[in-house]
Design an enzyme around this catalytic site. Structure first.
Site, short mmCIF file in Angstrom:
data_model
loop_
_atom_site.label_atom_id
_atom_site.label_comp_id
_atom_site.label_asym_id
_atom_site.label_seq_id
_atom_site.Cartn_x
_atom_site.Cartn_y
_atom_site.Cartn_z
N GLY A 38 -73.45 -47.09 -72.20
CA GLY A 38 -74.15 -46.27 -71.22
C GLY A 38 -74.99 -45.18 -71.88
O GLY A 38 -74.89 -44.92 -73.08
N LYS A 61 -84.29 -37.48 -72.85
CA LYS A 61 -83.32 -37.86 -73.88
C LYS A 61 -82.95 -36.60 -74.67
O LYS A 61 -83.82 -35.95 -75.25
CB LYS A 61 -83.92 -38.92 -74.82
CG LYS A 61 -82.92 -39.41 -75.87
CD LYS A 61 -83.50 -40.55 -76.67
CE LYS A 61 -82.49 -41.06 -77.70
NZ LYS A 61 -83.04 -42.18 -78.50
N ASP A 73 -72.09 -34.76 -77.49
CA ASP A 73 -72.54 -33.60 -76.71
C ASP A 73 -73.81 -33.88 -75.92
O ASP A 73 -74.34 -32.99 -75.25
CB ASP A 73 -72.76 -32.39 -77.63
CG ASP A 73 -73.72 -32.69 -78.79
OD1 ASP A 73 -74.51 -33.63 -78.67
OD2 ASP A 73 -73.65 -31.97 -79.80
N GLY A 74 -74.34 -35.11 -76.00
CA GLY A 74 -75.52 -35.46 -75.21
C GLY A 74 -76.81 -34.83 -75.68
O GLY A 74 -77.84 -34.94 -75.02
N ARG A 131 -89.11 -39.63 -72.01
CA ARG A 131 -89.41 -41.04 -72.26
C ARG A 131 -89.93 -41.69 -70.98
O ARG A 131 -89.45 -41.41 -69.88
CB ARG A 131 -88.16 -41.78 -72.75
CG ARG A 131 -87.58 -41.18 -74.01
CD ARG A 131 -86.78 -42.19 -74.81
NE ARG A 131 -85.63 -42.72 -74.10
CZ ARG A 131 -84.74 -43.55 -74.65
NH1 ARG A 131 -84.89 -43.95 -75.89
NH2 ARG A 131 -83.71 -43.99 -73.96
N ARG A 138 -81.70 -52.94 -69.78
CA ARG A 138 -81.58 -53.68 -71.04
C ARG A 138 -80.81 -54.98 -70.84
O ARG A 138 -80.22 -55.20 -69.79
CB ARG A 138 -80.78 -52.83 -72.06
CG ARG A 138 -81.33 -51.45 -72.27
CD ARG A 138 -80.30 -50.36 -71.91
NE ARG A 138 -80.94 -49.03 -71.91
CZ ARG A 138 -81.23 -48.37 -73.01
NH1 ARG A 138 -80.91 -48.86 -74.18
NH2 ARG A 138 -81.82 -47.21 -72.94
N ASP A 223 -77.76 -53.78 -76.34
CA ASP A 223 -78.07 -52.65 -75.46
C ASP A 223 -79.38 -51.97 -75.87
O ASP A 223 -79.82 -51.03 -75.20
CB ASP A 223 -76.92 -51.62 -75.49
CG ASP A 223 -76.55 -51.19 -76.89
OD1 ASP A 223 -76.04 -52.04 -77.64
OD2 ASP A 223 -76.76 -50.02 -77.25
N ASN A 224 -80.02 -52.45 -76.95
CA ASN A 224 -81.32 -51.91 -77.35
C ASN A 224 -82.44 -52.93 -77.16
O ASN A 224 -83.47 -52.86 -77.83
CB ASN A 224 -81.28 -51.47 -78.82
CG ASN A 224 -80.35 -50.29 -79.05
OD1 ASN A 224 -80.07 -49.53 -78.13
ND2 ASN A 224 -79.85 -50.15 -80.26
N ASP A 233 -85.63 -47.69 -77.66
CA ASP A 233 -84.60 -46.98 -78.43
C ASP A 233 -84.94 -46.87 -79.92
O ASP A 233 -84.50 -47.66 -80.74
CB ASP A 233 -83.22 -47.64 -78.25
CG ASP A 233 -82.62 -47.32 -76.89
OD1 ASP A 233 -83.20 -46.48 -76.18
OD2 ASP A 233 -81.59 -47.90 -76.54
#
Length: 561
Positions: A38, A61, A73-74, A131, A138, A223-224, A233
């Site tokens: 995710g 992002k 930590d995002g 972005r 994906r 996932d990319n 990505d």
């Protein structure tokens, strides 16, 4: 206006109508199913409609923690954000399908990052990138339905929820493949098969485009991989400098799974995983046939079409062209030639070039090959001799233990390095130049013969040559985002001077432009950035090559993970 934009595009203020969310997906990472992943650092804001009715999904992002951040930590940092910002724009202007970068907002907030995973963390400035893409769905988005994996035991969070899979397929096909939806309104199996065929062909064409500009993605996990065939990505990517088919741009890819020459094969493997994720809405016996029949053929067709343009073979399509391309790449490999610059130079070669000009051309061509000093850096042994001896003994005496700490491929590569490094100690610069000239003369003669066949098939040789040069110059970029160029921009930005990022962006917006035309662009960029005079003196000790130069020696030490 810029201050207000910074508030919105840093995530400190929410755009009207936005409904922030994070996307749940799974993925096969380095060949193993990782379960639920995710968006751990990306925040979906919503969609906007463009002036022609096109839909754009926008996301931030690096704006902070999401439900999928896990222990992270995002946040993203200035270094990686500048790389993504510049590369997504570079790819767009090269004509390669890609997500875009709208803004890059940095702050004084800092987070700790261990860049090389070596126990030496440092504080880095937080940065947020806006972005933009038609969608960020994906292959891995469809893997949320995966039952427990036979190797890892992990499963997707939505096992047995075929109703969601149907809903997602309906959405993806009707929104991004409307022509397929219209063609098969009453037969979902045929519709889904047509969709899978189209994404197979788009992916094959995409990776062919990568190979033709020397782009390495670095982390081609499922996932990319974009469900609409975009480059997505940007992490430890890299444009190849010296041609090496086994080039690995990601310092964390210890096995070379995502090496340059493995990208076509890996993307096909990823499509196989997407096929598995579409069952039962598309039976495997249908999708596997599509994959086998379409992928390799589409890749080879598109790759050869592009390579013909790069070589100016615009009149005839001959079977021998594939061999000519292979022999060119082999010559580049033997002479350690710069992939981008050698292709760019070839447009100045002609069939009837006189001997003196040919020697000048050959001199320029061989100047783009690695020097003895550069080769010594390339082939410098990476293992301690005692460590290597121990590994070789283990491979013989205890293969099971050896398999846990190394691979035969890595050992063989190290032995090859040692052998090459040893030979280089005896090699002089004159010997190397003589050898390189011999290799290039051999290939250029084959190229001349092939160009002669083009001339014989046309009525006006001058008009043909003008068109040939024009097509070559619009397919062979002069400027790419080399690692050392990105690094110079990053180091300046980390010292508060963003003018170099702006300069590089302007260069990358004109990748095929001739040097004399580009000079005006560069001067404009320098004027724009003149106000930003923060500490760049730390860079003065490092030479600043032109943006089209092959990398300086210090660039070989750069490592991206």
């Amino acid at each position: 206006a810029e201050a207000e934009a910074a508030l919105f595009f840093s995530g400190n203020r929410v755009l009207a109508g936005a409904e922030p969310a994070a996307h749940c997906y799974c993925g096969h990472q380095f060949g193993s199913f990782a379960g639920q992943l995710g968006d751990g650092a990306a925040m979906y804001l919503g969609e906007v409609l463009g002036p022609r009715g096109e839909r754009w999904e926008i996301q931030l992002k690096g704006a902070g923690i999401t439900p999928f951040s896990r222990q992270a930590d995002g946040r993203k940092v200035l270094r990686s954000s500048i790389r993504e910002f510049l590369c997504s724009e570079a790819m767009f202007h090269l004509g390669i399908p890609t997500t875009r970068a709208g803004t890059c907002v940095t702050s004084d907030s800092k987070v700790v990052r261990d860049i090389f995973y070596d126990g030496n963390p440092k504080n880095e400035r937080c940065t947020v990138v806006l972005r933009i893409a038609s969608t960020f769905i994906r292959f891995g988005s469809f893997e949320i339905f995966k039952p427990p994996d036979e190797y890892t035991g992990r499963k997707g969070p939505s096992v047995d929820r075929n109703d969601i899979r149907i809903q997602m397929l309906d959405y993806v096909i009707s929104t991004f493949y409307p022509e397929i939806q219209e063609a098969y309104p009453d037969n979902t199996i045929q519709r889904n098969a047509a969709f899978f065929k189209e994404i197979t062909k788009r992916t094959a064409r995409l990776v062919a485009e990568w190979q033709c500009v020397g782009f390495c993605h670095g982390v081609l996990n499922t996932d990319n991989m974009s469900i609409v065939g975009l480059t997505i990505d940007y992490g430890p990517f890299g444009f190849m400098d010296r041609y090496d088919p086994e080039h690995v741009c990601n310092g964390s890819d210890n096995t070379g799974r995502y090496a340059y020459n493995k990208q076509p094969e890996v993307c096909k493997w990823n499509l196989g995983k997407l096929a598995e994720a579409l069952v039962p809405e598309l039976p495997l016996e249908i999708s596997q046939v599509i994959l086998e029949e379409e992928y390799d053929a589409e890749f080879e067709k598109h790759y050869l079409q592009k390579m013909r343009k790069k070589l100016g073979l615009i009149q005839l399509e001959l079977e021998e062209d594939s061999k000519l391309v292979s022999e060119l790449l082999e010559t580049m490999h033997l002479t350690a030639g710069d992939f981008t610059n050698i292709f760019y130079l070839l447009s100045s070669f002609s069939v009837d070039i006189d001997p003196s000009k040919f020697e000048d051309f050959l001199k320029e061509l061989t100047s783009q090959c690695a020097s003895v000093e550069e080769l010594k850096v390339v082939f410098r042994p990476q293992m301690d001799p005692r460590q290597l001896s121990m590994m070789l003994m283990l491979a013989q005496s205890n293969p099971q233990l050896f398999a846990l700490i190394g691979t035969k491929a890595n050992i063989n590569k190290e032995l090859e390095r040692i052998e090459q490094f040893s030979k280089l100690q005896q090699l002089t610069a004159d010997d190397l130049l003589s050898r390189n000239k011999r290799h290039w003369k051999e290939w250029l003669e084959k190229y001349r013969v092939r160009l002669q066949k083009e001339i014989e098939s046309v009525g006006n040789a001058d008009a043909w040559n003008t068109e040939r040069v024009k097509i070559m110059n619009s397919n062979n970029p002069k400027y790419i985002l080399r690692n050392y160029i990105a690094q110079n921009a990053i180091e300046a930005a980390e010292n508060g001077d963003f003018s170099e990022v702006r300069n590089v962006l302007k260069v990358l917006e004109h990748p095929f432009q001739e040097a004399e035309d580009f000079q005006e662009v560069k001067e404009d960029a320098e004027e724009e950035g003149a106000a930003a005079t923060a500490a760049v003196c730390s860079q003065e000790t490092r030479s600043r090559p032109r943006y089209c130069s092959k990398p300086p020696l210090w660039a070989s030490e750069l490592c991206v993970t």
